[in-house]
Enzyme design. Sequence first.
Site, short mmCIF file in Angstrom:
data_model
loop_
_atom_site.label_atom_id
_atom_site.label_comp_id
_atom_site.label_asym_id
_atom_site.label_seq_id
_atom_site.Cartn_x
_atom_site.Cartn_y
_atom_site.Cartn_z
CE LYS A 82 -86.60 61.32 54.47
NZ LYS A 82 -87.98 61.64 53.96
CB VAL A 128 -90.31 55.96 60.13
CG1 VAL A 128 -90.82 54.59 59.41
CG2 VAL A 128 -88.71 55.83 60.36
N GLY A 181 -94.40 59.00 58.28
CA GLY A 181 -95.08 60.14 58.28
C GLY A 181 -96.19 60.46 59.30
CD GLU A 221 -87.21 62.31 50.60
OE1 GLU A 221 -86.51 63.02 51.07
OE2 GLU A 221 -88.61 62.37 50.90
CE LYS A 272 -89.33 57.71 55.26
NZ LYS A 272 -90.12 57.87 54.05
N GLY A 328 -96.38 63.65 52.64
CA GLY A 328 -97.38 64.73 52.56
C GLY A 328 -97.14 65.63 53.82
N1 HSE Z 1 -90.17 60.73 49.92
C1 HSE Z 1 -90.97 60.34 51.25
C2 HSE Z 1 -91.92 59.52 50.82
C3 HSE Z 1 -91.49 61.44 52.11
O1 HSE Z 1 -92.45 59.32 49.71
O2 HSE Z 1 -92.29 58.64 51.67
C4 HSE Z 1 -91.58 60.75 53.48
O3 HSE Z 1 -90.57 60.67 54.09
#
Ligand code: HSE
Length: 421
Positions: free
Chosen positions: A100, A127, A129, A184, A199, A296
């Site tokens: 992203k 964006v 997942g 992250e 995002k 995930g």
């Molecule tokens: N760290 C991000 C989240 C992972 O928690 O949404 C997915 O982009």
Amino acid sequence: MRIGLLGFGTVGSAFAEVLAASGNEDVRITHVFNRGVERKRGHERAKFVATGAVWTERVEDVLEAADVDVVVELMGGLDPVEGWLRAALGAGKHVVTANKQLIAYRGAELFALAAEKGVQLLYGAAVAGGVPVIPGIAQGLSGDVITRISGIVNGTCNFILSSMEGGADYGEVLAKAQAAGYAEANPSADVDGFDARAKLCVLARLALHAEIDPEQVPAQTISTISAVDFAYAKELGCTVRQVSRAEIADGVVSASVGPMLVPKTSPIAWSRGTQNMVVTSGRFGGDVVFSGHGAGGHPTAVAVMSDVRAIAEGSVQVRLPAKKMKVVGDVVAPHYLRFVVADEPGIVAAIAGSLAKVGANIDSILQHRGFGGDRLPFVVTTEPCLSSTLKGAVAEMAAMKFMVEPPVCLQMLVVDDRDTD
Ligand code: HSE
């Protein structure tokens, strides 16, 4: 279709599994690049990579391989990944990425390079997942004029805040999100809003046709939110969620990311755990809600696999050119102000004075009984006003001698039932 996979971590290894489960024999992984490749070969999901694939610690082995058609990048970050993907596109390879930051900050140049080379650059996993918000906007909603996008695009923050709503402690839930692989590498990217704002910019380019600089989008941390905010929010018929929102009106984009009070009647308030939710508002089609698992390994791998399949089938992307635009961080909204004070007479009068000075009108004052006088929390909500109007007043109040911690100032989301004909 031969895949060169960059990164065999949470998402990369899940992608190998999802690809194996697809039973698609026309697509296979021929190369895997990762640091500590011997350790990765012992990974429980390494068995999903075809025997005979090259495992390497030299990225050039993938980028220069004649038997790689698509580079799938699941490592993240701007450098050195940008250079690698430029090299891949330059060599005429398609690219699928979940990155992203790269798409938010460098997307325009990379799309131009892909177009020049006649290859595809797909980023459906960047964006939300496993929620197909990117192909949903690009294909399904390209016929509408979208004027607003809002919602939850960071699974970690949603996991933290929805757990806190149920009584959990901030630090403990953050640790759980990290252990589960949602967060992250540096959790500040999640909790301070930087992941979400990247995002949001990716979505703004696609939905609002606005190329905006992530650095111009104000991001507010969720780390100041405490149990007391959920108690007061409940009293106001709301909960607290990290909301990302961008709107275009009269050629101006307003955008922001941060914890906001969300009415319980809004679908955004219903999201739990790592669920993501994006609401698009179209001039002709009205509101459309996308929701599902936003973080995930497996959900993200599904989006990656869908992009790989789209390339394998030679699917054509709708072109949605975007214009460079400036961002206004300011919005008109009712605001929630939470104070923690050392109790003494005259506090409400002092705060009311500060707000009156900037022309902000108080809507309600809430104070629960039963807190100790040395750390007394209470809340003031305002009528709709510009966030910037409150800034000066909040700074003045933060310096007042009875203030035990800096005031927390949150936008309150208003559910508007704007309808279509
Ligand atoms: N760290 C991000 C989240 C992972 O928690 O949404 C997915 O982009």
